[in-house]
Design a protein around this motif. Structure first.
Motif, PDB file in Angstrom:
ATOM      1  N   UNK A  28       0.851  -1.185   0.000  1.00 18.52           N
ATOM      2  CA  UNK A  28       0.000   0.000   0.000  1.00 18.52           C
ATOM      3  C   UNK A  28       0.888   1.236   0.000  1.00 18.52           C
ATOM      4  N   UNK A  29       0.269   2.403  -0.150  1.00 15.81           N
ATOM      5  CA  UNK A  29       1.029   3.641  -0.201  1.00 15.81           C
ATOM      6  C   UNK A  29       0.464   4.691   0.729  1.00 15.81           C
ATOM      7  N   UNK A  30       1.246   5.738   0.945  1.00 14.52           N
ATOM      8  CA  UNK A  30       0.805   6.860   1.765  1.00 14.52           C
ATOM      9  C   UNK A  30       1.213   8.161   1.093  1.00 14.52           C
ATOM     10  N   UNK A  31       0.294   9.099   1.076  1.00 14.46           N
ATOM     11  CA  UNK A  31       0.547  10.424   0.534  1.00 14.46           C
ATOM     12  C   UNK A  31       0.379  11.425   1.670  1.00 14.46           C
ATOM     13  N   UNK A  32       1.495  12.025   2.060  1.00 14.38           N
ATOM     14  CA  UNK A  32       1.518  12.948   3.185  1.00 14.38           C
ATOM     15  C   UNK A  32       1.443  14.374   2.650  1.00 14.38           C
ATOM     16  N   UNK A  33       0.381  15.079   3.009  1.00 15.47           N
ATOM     17  CA  UNK A  33       0.193  16.450   2.545  1.00 15.47           C
ATOM     18  C   UNK A  33       0.897  17.388   3.528  1.00 15.47           C
ATOM     19  N   UNK A  34       1.854  18.151   3.003  1.00 13.57           N
ATOM     20  CA  UNK A  34       2.727  18.960   3.856  1.00 13.57           C
ATOM     21  C   UNK A  34       2.833  20.378   3.317  1.00 13.57           C
ATOM     22  N   UNK A  35       2.671  21.339   4.211  1.00  9.84           N
ATOM     23  CA  UNK A  35       2.995  22.723   3.899  1.00  9.84           C
ATOM     24  C   UNK A  35       4.375  23.002   4.493  1.00  9.84           C
ATOM     25  N   UNK A  36       5.414  23.110   3.663  1.00 13.71           N
ATOM     26  CA  UNK A  36       6.780  23.284   4.187  1.00 13.71           C
ATOM     27  C   UNK A  36       6.926  24.493   5.113  1.00 13.71           C
ATOM     28  N   UNK A  37       6.067  25.498   4.922  1.00 13.78           N
ATOM     29  CA  UNK A  37       6.169  26.693   5.748  1.00 13.78           C
ATOM     30  C   UNK A  37       5.812  26.430   7.215  1.00 13.78           C
TER      31      UNK A  37
END
Length: 248
Positions: free
Chosen positions: A220-229
């Protein structure tokens, strides 16, 4: 001469010493248990355990001081301690049994292979197109968005809700995610900043690495939503060693 009362007192003292040792061990392991059960739950278990211990101490005193009110008091105190412990553990059970079933939301074929990825926040329909053909569910602070898109979700919140898990209960959250995933599943995780605020970065990155490895074993996979700020540079660098950017 050894009487029944002497034997009974000796047995109760041994039991009380054993209970004291167990309570000491519980306190000594508070750091590990807090990671597994969460801060509020382990606090409830501690309070219940101390109340129970005090009730058992009164029970031992019953055999030394023959006071009628002590015989009633020990039962009351022990009962209160057991109720507090039971309430805390029942709450953990509710957290652990949270279930989510992934679903293909948008038909198609995604070019994204199973793995661990980072992406900046994007418009939800674009996210679905990126993962078209994949079975999806989200771990989110914003369940309304995914509910409107018919995406199954786990809501990370302290609110009592059938689809919710407290952000400080990382072990039950990990269990629920891995339990719900199978091959061709992608987990969308968009509550990273909230998890860091609630648990600290070190505990959160340990959780994410364990989750990544467990999902990898299931293809399976994971998509991590990240705001670098929202992240410190060194924290972002650590994340980038474990996850690959797809859209930046």
């Amino acid at each position: 001469m050894i009487t029944y009362e002497h034997v009974k007192l000796l047995v109760e003292i041994v039991a009380f010493v054993s209970l004291t040792g167990a309570l000491y061990l519980l306190i000594a392991l508070r750091g590990v248990l807090k990671d597994i059960l969460g801060t509020s739950t382990i606090r409830g278990v501690y309070i219940g355990g101390i109340i129970f211990w005090f009730g058992y101490l009164i029970n031992v005193l019953n055999d030394v001081l023959t006071l009628r009110f002590l015989k009633i008091l020990d039962d009351i105190v022990v009962a209160i301690g057991m109720v507090v412990i039971a309430y805390s553990t029942i709450w953990v059970k509710r957290q652990i049994v949270t279930r989510v079933k992934p679903r293909v939301v948008l038909e198609g074929e995604s070019g994204l292979q199973s793995g661990a990825y980072l992406t900046k926040p994007m418009h939800p329909p674009d996210l679905l197109r990126l993962l078209s053909g994949k079975k999806l569910f989200a771990v989110t602070r914003s369940p309304q968005i995914y509910e409107s898109l018919n995406v199954p979700y786990i809501w990370i919140t302290n609110i009592d809700h059938p689809k919710a898990i407290s952000p400080t209960r990382l072990a039950p959250l990990l269990h629920a995610i891995v339990k719900g995933a199978d091959d061709n599943t992608f987990v969308i995780l968009d509550g990273l900043h909230y998890l860091i605020v609630q648990n600290g970065f070190e505990a959160t990155i340990k959780f994410l690495v364990s989750l990544k490895d467990a999902l990898s074993e299931k293809s399976a996979g994971i998509l991590l939503i990240v705001d670098p700020e929202t992240l410190e540079k060194r924290h972002l660098a650590i994340l980038e060693r474990e996850f690959k950017w797809i859209l930046r």
